[in-house]
Design a protein around this motif. Structure first.
Motif, mmCIF file in Angstrom:
data_model
loop_
_atom_site.group_PDB
_atom_site.id
_atom_site.type_symbol
_atom_site.label_atom_id
_atom_site.label_comp_id
_atom_site.label_asym_id
_atom_site.label_seq_id
_atom_site.Cartn_x
_atom_site.Cartn_y
_atom_site.Cartn_z
ATOM 1 N N ARG A 159 2.654 1.765 -3.432
ATOM 2 C CA ARG A 159 1.137 2.230 -4.274
ATOM 3 C C ARG A 159 1.322 4.179 -3.846
ATOM 4 O O ARG A 159 1.503 4.978 -5.098
ATOM 5 N N PHE A 160 1.411 4.168 -2.976
ATOM 6 C CA PHE A 160 0.851 5.454 -2.634
ATOM 7 C C PHE A 160 3.054 6.358 -3.148
ATOM 8 O O PHE A 160 2.491 7.594 -3.519
ATOM 9 N N GLU A 161 3.551 6.064 -2.933
ATOM 10 C CA GLU A 161 5.116 7.233 -3.074
ATOM 11 C C GLU A 161 5.026 6.669 -4.781
ATOM 12 O O GLU A 161 6.297 7.755 -5.419
ATOM 13 N N HIS A 173 -4.747 9.655 -0.120
ATOM 14 C CA HIS A 173 -4.185 8.532 -0.187
ATOM 15 C C HIS A 173 -5.128 7.290 -1.936
ATOM 16 O O HIS A 173 -4.030 7.384 -2.382
ATOM 17 N N GLN A 174 -5.856 6.767 -1.902
ATOM 18 C CA GLN A 174 -6.692 6.273 -3.162
ATOM 19 C C GLN A 174 -6.636 7.350 -4.494
ATOM 20 O O GLN A 174 -5.836 7.292 -5.379
ATOM 21 N N ARG A 180 0.930 -1.239 -0.257
ATOM 22 C CA ARG A 180 -0.278 -0.049 -0.174
ATOM 23 C C ARG A 180 0.544 1.316 0.079
ATOM 24 O O ARG A 180 0.923 2.483 -0.499
ATOM 25 N N GLN A 181 1.809 1.181 0.837
ATOM 26 C CA GLN A 181 3.216 2.871 1.243
ATOM 27 C C GLN A 181 3.435 2.801 -0.525
ATOM 28 O O GLN A 181 3.802 3.480 -1.249
ATOM 29 N N VAL A 221 -4.088 16.891 -1.577
ATOM 30 C CA VAL A 221 -3.402 14.965 -1.045
ATOM 31 C C VAL A 221 -3.368 15.597 0.593
ATOM 32 O O VAL A 221 -3.958 15.412 2.173
ATOM 33 N N VAL A 243 -3.657 9.486 -4.476
ATOM 34 C CA VAL A 243 -2.436 9.820 -4.857
ATOM 35 C C VAL A 243 -1.753 7.710 -5.484
ATOM 36 O O VAL A 243 -1.835 7.886 -6.743
ATOM 37 N N ALA A 244 -2.345 7.236 -4.316
ATOM 38 C CA ALA A 244 -2.138 5.238 -5.096
ATOM 39 C C ALA A 244 -2.325 5.161 -6.051
ATOM 40 O O ALA A 244 -1.929 4.513 -7.443
ATOM 41 N N LEU A 298 2.702 9.260 -5.273
ATOM 42 C CA LEU A 298 3.530 10.800 -5.125
ATOM 43 C C LEU A 298 4.855 10.988 -6.134
ATOM 44 O O LEU A 298 4.189 12.081 -6.715
ATOM 45 N N GLU A 332 -8.456 9.122 3.209
ATOM 46 C CA GLU A 332 -7.777 7.647 2.506
ATOM 47 C C GLU A 332 -8.196 8.188 1.207
ATOM 48 O O GLU A 332 -7.858 7.369 0.337
#
Length: 138
Positions: free
Chosen positions: A12-14, A44-45, A9-10, A32, A47-48, A17, A41
């Motif tokens: 995918r976010f990175e 997060h979505q 999850r992290q 964001v 971005v990811a 971003l 959340e």
């Protein structure tokens, strides 16, 4: 060895971003950050998923995706804040003011004059902020 769900999850976010920053500069990060105290959340979505998984797909170049974004946001109407960001991103990925204006003019045929006018006024604001007025159009 598999990656833990939290780590995936992290990651995918990175990745998202990185994509968002590359095309949008700090504007995307501001979106964001503005969600942090109300709906982190969704941030997060945004971005990811939207940027890390969809926007970064290889079949369309960023400038082509931005042409689509401009047309869709114009057609939807009521999306002027998002349109402002995407006009800026469109310039960042290589679209010219003339191309952006042409998309908005073309949109008038399919989604109506009021929506095209609203979108054009948003473009005018972004162009003015970047010193790109007047726009040379045929």
């Amino acid at each position: 060895m598999s990656t833990s769900p939290a780590k995936a999850r992290q990651e995918r976010f990175e990745h998202g971003l990185d994509v968002l920053t590359r095309i949008g500069g700090e504007g995307g990060r501001k979106v964001v950050d503005s969600l942090a105290d109300v709906n982190p959340e969704l941030g997060h979505q945004f971005v990811a998923w939207a940027f890390g998984e969809i926007y970064d797909r290889p079949a369309l170049a960023p400038r082509d995706r931005q042409l689509l974004n401009l047309a869709v946001l114009t057609a939807l109407g009521g999306c002027e804040p998002q349109l402002e960001v995407h006009i800026g991103v469109s310039l960042n990925v290589g679209l010219t003011p003339e191309e952006i204006v042409e998309v908005l003019l073309h949109s008038a045929v399919y989604c109506g004059m009021p929506r095209a006018l609203n979108a054009t006024f948003v473009a005018k604001k972004v162009f003015a902020e970047r010193g790109l007025l007047p726009v040379d159009q045929q």
